[in-house]
Write an enzyme that holds these catalytic residues in place. Structure first.
Site, PDB file in Angstrom:
ATOM      1  N   HIS A  60       0.797  -1.226   0.000  1.00  0.00           N
ATOM      2  CA  HIS A  60       0.000   0.000   0.000  1.00  0.00           C
ATOM      3  C   HIS A  60       0.836   1.288   0.000  1.00  0.00           C
ATOM      4  O   HIS A  60       0.246   2.378   0.050  1.00  0.00           O
ATOM      5  CB  HIS A  60      -0.916   0.008   1.222  1.00  0.00           C
ATOM      6  CG  HIS A  60      -0.131   0.066   2.509  1.00  0.00           C
ATOM      7  ND1 HIS A  60       0.515  -1.031   3.012  1.00  0.00           N
ATOM      8  CD2 HIS A  60       0.149   1.088   3.322  1.00  0.00           C
ATOM      9  CE1 HIS A  60       1.145  -0.692   4.111  1.00  0.00           C
ATOM     10  NE2 HIS A  60       0.946   0.603   4.329  1.00  0.00           N
ATOM     11  N   HIS A  75       1.584   7.009  -0.328  1.00  0.00           N
ATOM     12  CA  HIS A  75       0.792   6.115   0.525  1.00  0.00           C
ATOM     13  C   HIS A  75      -0.593   5.986  -0.091  1.00  0.00           C
ATOM     14  O   HIS A  75      -1.325   6.971  -0.192  1.00  0.00           O
ATOM     15  CB  HIS A  75       0.701   6.699   1.934  1.00  0.00           C
ATOM     16  CG  HIS A  75       0.302   5.714   2.959  1.00  0.00           C
ATOM     17  ND1 HIS A  75      -0.995   5.324   3.158  1.00  0.00           N
ATOM     18  CD2 HIS A  75       1.048   5.016   3.842  1.00  0.00           C
ATOM     19  CE1 HIS A  75      -1.035   4.433   4.130  1.00  0.00           C
ATOM     20  NE2 HIS A  75       0.195   4.225   4.562  1.00  0.00           N
TER      21      HIS A  75
END
Length: 153
Positions: A60, A75
């Site tokens: 992620h 992110h």
């Protein structure tokens, strides 16, 4: 010397202070901006925001370090670590050399949407020292993947 940081995903830019995670919103990780991925699809391509070497890779999130030592964190979503990789397909590994615009992760946002997670993508410049980060795209306006996003000077 200034460095231009490219937009890793297409979407609408939002002010970092409006991100739901206080660690990003308060600038604790570093300065930057955030992008809500463009609507209309279920797969988001996350591109390298600058050329260099991948120094961190999670399903992620990733960090790319330029040859000048500039490091940028991307992110994908907030609390998406809870998905344990579901929906994320990393296409590179730590240590790989990348060019600006290379696709680093494919993100099928279906699982994140189903879990009602925030899809916002913080883009953070790490360890800037006495440098300054200037936005090149203002909150509320669209940004295109690979286009200019931030300038570090």
């Amino acid at each position: 010397m200034s460095i231009e940081i490219a937009c890793p995903v297409s979407g609408e830019v939002t002010d970092l202070s409006s991100v739901s995670d206080p660690v990003f919103a308060q600038g604790i990780v570093g300065p930057g901006t955030a992008i809500y991925p463009a609507r209309g699809g279920t797969v988001v391509r996350a591109l390298a925001p600058l050329g260099g070497r991948v120094v961190t890779m999670h399903p992620h999130a990733f960090v790319v370090e330029s040859p000048d030592g500039v490091r940028v964190l991307v992110h994908l979503g907030i609390d998406t670590v809870k998905l344990r990789g579901e929906g994320f397909t990393p296409l590179v590994s730590v240590g790989d050399e990348v060019r600006v615009g290379d696709i680093l992760i494919r993100w099928d946002i279906t699982a994140a949407r189903d879990a009602e997670l925030d899809l916002v993508v913080p883009v953070i410049v790490l360890d800037i020292g006495d440098r300054e980060v200037t936005p090149l795209v203002w909150p509320g306006t669209p940004a295109l993947e690979g286009g200019p996003l931030l300038r570090l000077s």
